[in-house]
Design a protein around this motif. Structure first.
Motif, PDB file in Angstrom:
ATOM      1  N   GLY A  59      40.812  41.406  50.356  1.00 16.21           N
ATOM      2  CA  GLY A  59      39.805  42.008  49.621  1.00 16.21           C
ATOM      3  C   GLY A  59      39.449  43.666  49.935  1.00 16.21           C
ATOM      4  O   GLY A  59      39.134  44.285  49.008  1.00 16.21           O
ATOM      5  N   ILE A  60      39.713  43.945  51.293  1.00 20.66           N
ATOM      6  CA  ILE A  60      39.653  45.282  51.694  1.00 20.66           C
ATOM      7  C   ILE A  60      40.733  46.264  50.900  1.00 20.66           C
ATOM      8  O   ILE A  60      40.599  47.160  50.178  1.00 20.66           O
ATOM      9  CB  ILE A  60      39.696  45.730  53.094  1.00 20.66           C
ATOM     10  N   ALA A  61      41.926  45.661  50.847  1.00 17.26           N
ATOM     11  CA  ALA A  61      43.008  46.207  49.906  1.00 17.26           C
ATOM     12  C   ALA A  61      42.649  46.399  48.292  1.00 17.26           C
ATOM     13  O   ALA A  61      43.049  47.433  47.766  1.00 17.26           O
ATOM     14  CB  ALA A  61      44.359  45.605  50.115  1.00 17.26           C
ATOM     15  N   PHE A  62      41.893  45.339  47.711  1.00 19.06           N
ATOM     16  CA  PHE A  62      41.620  45.364  46.429  1.00 19.06           C
ATOM     17  C   PHE A  62      40.424  46.397  46.132  1.00 19.06           C
ATOM     18  O   PHE A  62      40.600  47.167  45.399  1.00 19.06           O
ATOM     19  CB  PHE A  62      40.819  43.945  46.082  1.00 19.06           C
ATOM     20  N   LEU A  63      39.529  46.480  47.235  1.00 13.82           N
ATOM     21  CA  LEU A  63      38.497  47.436  46.966  1.00 13.82           C
ATOM     22  C   LEU A  63      39.121  48.933  47.198  1.00 13.82           C
ATOM     23  O   LEU A  63      38.841  49.883  46.280  1.00 13.82           O
ATOM     24  CB  LEU A  63      37.546  47.305  48.279  1.00 13.82           C
TER      25      LEU A  63
END
Length: 139
Positions: A59-63
């Motif tokens: 999720g952090i990488a996607f953001l």
């Protein structure tokens, strides 16, 4: 660079969807799920915590990838606008004020050739000569 980042974003999204679908649906990620014995790595509780950590990382990488793609796209299109494709560019005067373009397109330029009115035919049924027309006789 945008294409590479877009492919990375797509892969992150698909992986994130897969990891979320693999998780238990009993609410175990919120601490409300029951069952499962010890806290070993391969127990249901250990697998849930590993999947939830992986979900956070993805999720952090996607953001981050989404923000990077937004910034790169904004920098590449900073000097152009969608409205530049529609209307001609406005001219700036010496005082800094903008004024509208002085020439307007002809209406026949905006219509396709099949829909454009013919210019050779008269608009009315009036005769082509300039001679006066006698009114019809009433008998």
């Amino acid at each position: 660079m945008e294409n590479v980042l877009l492919v990375v974003l797509l892969l992150l999204a698909l992986t994130l969807i897969g990891v979320v679908l693999l998780q238990r649906s009993e609410g175990g990620g919120l601490g409300m799920g029951g069952g499962g014995g010890g806290g070993g790595v391969m127990s249901s509780r250990g697998a849930a915590s590993a999947l939830s950590k992986l979900t956070w990382v993805l999720g952090i990488a996607f953001l981050g990838a989404s923000l990077a793609l937004t910034i790169i796209s904004a920098q590449n299109s900073a000097d152009s606008s969608v409205t530049d494709l529609i209307a001609p560019a406005e001219e700036t005067t010496d005082t800094g004020a903008t004024q509208a373009p002085t020439t307007l397109p002809d209406a026949s330029d905006l219509l396709p050739e099949s829909d454009a009115p013919a210019t050779d035919t008269p608009a009315t049924d009036a005769p082509a000569s300039d001679a006066p027309v006698a009114p019809p006789r009433a008998d």
